[in-house]
Design an enzyme around this catalytic site. Structure first.
Site, PDB file in Angstrom:
ATOM      1  CG  HIS A 180      -1.706   1.197   1.470  1.00 35.49           C
ATOM      2  ND1 HIS A 180      -3.048   1.286   1.189  1.00 35.49           N
ATOM      3  CD2 HIS A 180      -1.359   2.413   1.945  1.00 35.49           C
ATOM      4  CE1 HIS A 180      -3.483   2.491   1.498  1.00 35.49           C
ATOM      5  NE2 HIS A 180      -2.484   3.195   1.956  1.00 35.49           N
ATOM      6  CD  GLU A 181       2.033   3.340   3.694  1.00 28.98           C
ATOM      7  OE1 GLU A 181       2.207   4.431   3.124  1.00 28.98           O
ATOM      8  OE2 GLU A 181       1.074   3.133   4.462  1.00 28.98           O
ATOM      9  CG  HIS A 184       0.132   6.102  -0.687  1.00 30.18           C
ATOM     10  ND1 HIS A 184      -0.939   6.727  -1.270  1.00 30.18           N
ATOM     11  CD2 HIS A 184      -0.311   5.623   0.500  1.00 30.18           C
ATOM     12  CE1 HIS A 184      -1.996   6.602  -0.471  1.00 30.18           C
ATOM     13  NE2 HIS A 184      -1.637   5.941   0.602  1.00 30.18           N
ATOM     14  CD  GLU A 268      -4.816   6.581   2.197  1.00 28.60           C
ATOM     15  OE1 GLU A 268      -4.657   5.375   2.469  1.00 28.60           O
ATOM     16  OE2 GLU A 268      -3.875   7.388   2.174  1.00 28.60           O
TER      17      GLU A 268
END
Lengths: 348, 189
Positions: A180-181, A184, A268
């Site tokens: 997930h990071e 980003h 997100e």
């Protein structure tokens, strides 16, 4: 298949059919639509900023004694240009200094492979899956559960995780969070968020300054000197302009924040989708989010300025609200159960 | 001056624009091709990394379970076969999968030898090999994605004309030929 509680069980499905809502939307479609929306929102925000600059100039000009049509036009133009220039300077500054500032605020320390081989390996594996350079890995000594990413582009990326979260997750869940990071970073979300934050900040500052000047001006007796120096009919138009400027100054900061938070939530969701694209294993991230949902303590190092970059909102009131149904326009993150539901929908 | 001159100038400008446009498309395709090639060599890097880790592993296990010769030799042989693999991509993939199987058996051994399991070096190697297996899988995933992007780039109009001109060919995907292998073995050590 359930995740293994043992050492490692990352499952590779080369071409698993993964569907998102609505069905048959591919990841590329999601990413493309997100980029489109972001561009639109960025344009909207820029226009808002320039409008605010113009409004400040117009408002002050009219308030301070008025000017005739041409003079007003000039001051509006100057206001808009100044706003744009300052925005560029401020953005560049935040873009280059932002990441290290965030890491310092969060009290994160960089680690090497030997400090935590498994964490390092997980980040390295996902970087390979993403095809991007490996970000630096940071750890925060905090029992709270959270993680964030920073870095204006993949070449300058960094991921950070609390010791609390690191201990709480299995290897698969850790992979979900890190994916997930990294998503980003890959989606340039951080760069985008920095720019948005700068613009919002400037809009708020400008409107704040405007009100102060008006207030100060009226108190000390400045303000509406006779403006009939020019054309007589100019008075009414100037009042209209003043009213428009005032209205703008009232709505602009709120509007800016609404835009920013909407973008933040959108991204997100996209980072969650990107995480699944990398790991091909939604259960990992779902497990991690469920654990994150159960956490009761707020993060020590979190504060309003950086909240939006954490995987879940780290602030006290947000932590309490975690379970709530309502979806406010000022949330930086979508509600956890929404995120989990969307991820579950991908397992089909 | 005359209308002929104007027409010529306009055509000239158009030609220049078209050339720039074509250069842009060519570069786009080329960039994707280079990206896919890089992804391909990344797979290779991870495969070699696995070969390099195995001797250490074998030695560590020998220290605790030296009579498990069959399993140990199985791993050594599989490793050599993978290094020597021929038969292109399919042959390589098959050999690599065989090696994964041999390693799985070796790690299954550790269940019967608690001392071995507790050995720190063994634990580290377990993590390293698990990670390397994952990296191989991810590198393949990334390569396939890069190849797909490249293939799409040379197929879409109008870039496909440029692609045809410079003879860009489709790239193969890193497929698993055997349907049994397609089940993506659960990397569980």
């Amino acid at each position: 298949m359930t995740p293994n509680t043992g050492t490692s069980s990352v499952i590779h499905r080369e071409r698993e059919p993964v569907r998102a809502l609505p069905h048959n939307v591919t990841f590329n479609d999601l990413i493309r639509s997100n980029k489109r929306k972001s561009v639109l929102l960025m344009i909207g925000m820029s226009l808002l900023l320039v409008a605010v600059g113009a409004a400040v100039a117009a408002g002050l000009t009219v308030w301070g004694g008025g000017a005739d049509g041409a003079g007003l036009m000039i001051s509006v133009a100057v206001g808009a240009v100044v706003a744009a220039v300052v925005a560029v300077i401020a953005s560049t500054w935040s873009l280059y200094g932002g990441s290290s500032a965030v890491l310092r605020i969060a009290d994160a320390r960089e680690i090497e492979k030997k400090d935590d081989p498994q964490l390092f390996n997980v980040v390295e594996e996902l970087s390979i899956a993403a095809g991007t350079p490996m970000p630096k890995v940071y750890v925060m000594d905090d029992p709270g559960l959270n993680a964030f990413a920073t870095g204006r582009d993949p070449e300058h990326g960094a991921v950070a995780i609390t010791t609390g979260l690191r201990m709480a997750l299995s290897r698969d869940e850790l992979a979900g969070v890190m994916a997930h990071e990294i998503s980003h970073i890959r989606n340039y979300d951080i760069r985008f968020a920095m720019l948005m934050a700068t613009m919002v900040g400037m809009i708020v500052l400008a409107s704040d300054a405007f009100w102060r000047i008006m207030f100060y001006g009226s108190i000390t007796g400045h303000g509406r000197r006779s403006s009939r120096g020019g054309k007589d009919g100019g008075g009414a138009a100037q009042i209209i302009i003043l009213v428009i400027a005032l209205l703008l100054m009232i709505i602009a900061p709120t509007l800016a924040m609404i835009i920013r938070f909407a973008v933040s939530r959108q991204r997100e969701f996209l980072a969650d989708a990107g995480a699944v694209e990398l790991t091909r294993y939604p259960q990992g991230l779902i497990g991690a989010l469920e654990k994150l949902g159960g956490c009761k303590h707020p993060l020590q190092g979190g504060n309003r300025a950086t909240a939006h970059m954490y995987i879940v909102n780290p602030l006290k009131n947000a932590v309490k609200r975690q379970g709530h149904e309502r979806s406010s326009t000022f949330r930086t993150h979508p509600p956890l159960h929404d995120r989990i539901d969307r991820l579950r929908a991908l397992i089909e | 001056m005359g209308p002929t001159l104007i027409v010529l100038i306009v055509l000239g400008v158009l030609a220049v624009l078209i050339i720039f446009w074509m250069i842009g498309m060519y570069n786009g395709i080329k960039r994707k091709q280079i990206g896919a090639d890089q992804a391909w060599s990344d797979i290779d890097v991870q495969l070699k990394r696995r070969y390099n880790l195995i001797p250490n592993l074998v030695e560590t296990v020998k220290g605790y379970a030296s009579h498990e010769r069959e399993t140990l030799e199985g791993v050594i042989k599989a490793r050599q076969q993978a290094i020597d693999a021929s038969g292109g991509v399919a042959g390589q993939a098959q050999a690599e999968n065989f090696l994964s199987g041999a390693l799985r058996q070796l790690f299954a051994l550790s269940e019967s030898y608690p001392d071995l399991k507790a050995n720190q070096n063994f634990g580290q190697l377990q993590e390293e090999l698990a990670s390397t297996e994952n990296k191989i899988g991810f590198a393949r995933q990334h390569y396939n994605r890069s190849a797909a992007q490249y293939n799409e780039a040379i197929a879409l109009f109008p870039a496909n004309m440029v692609a045809g001109m410079f003879n860009f060919k489709d790239m193969d995907y890193f497929e698993l030929e055997d349907t049994a292998q397609r089940e993506a073995p659960k990397v569980e050590f």
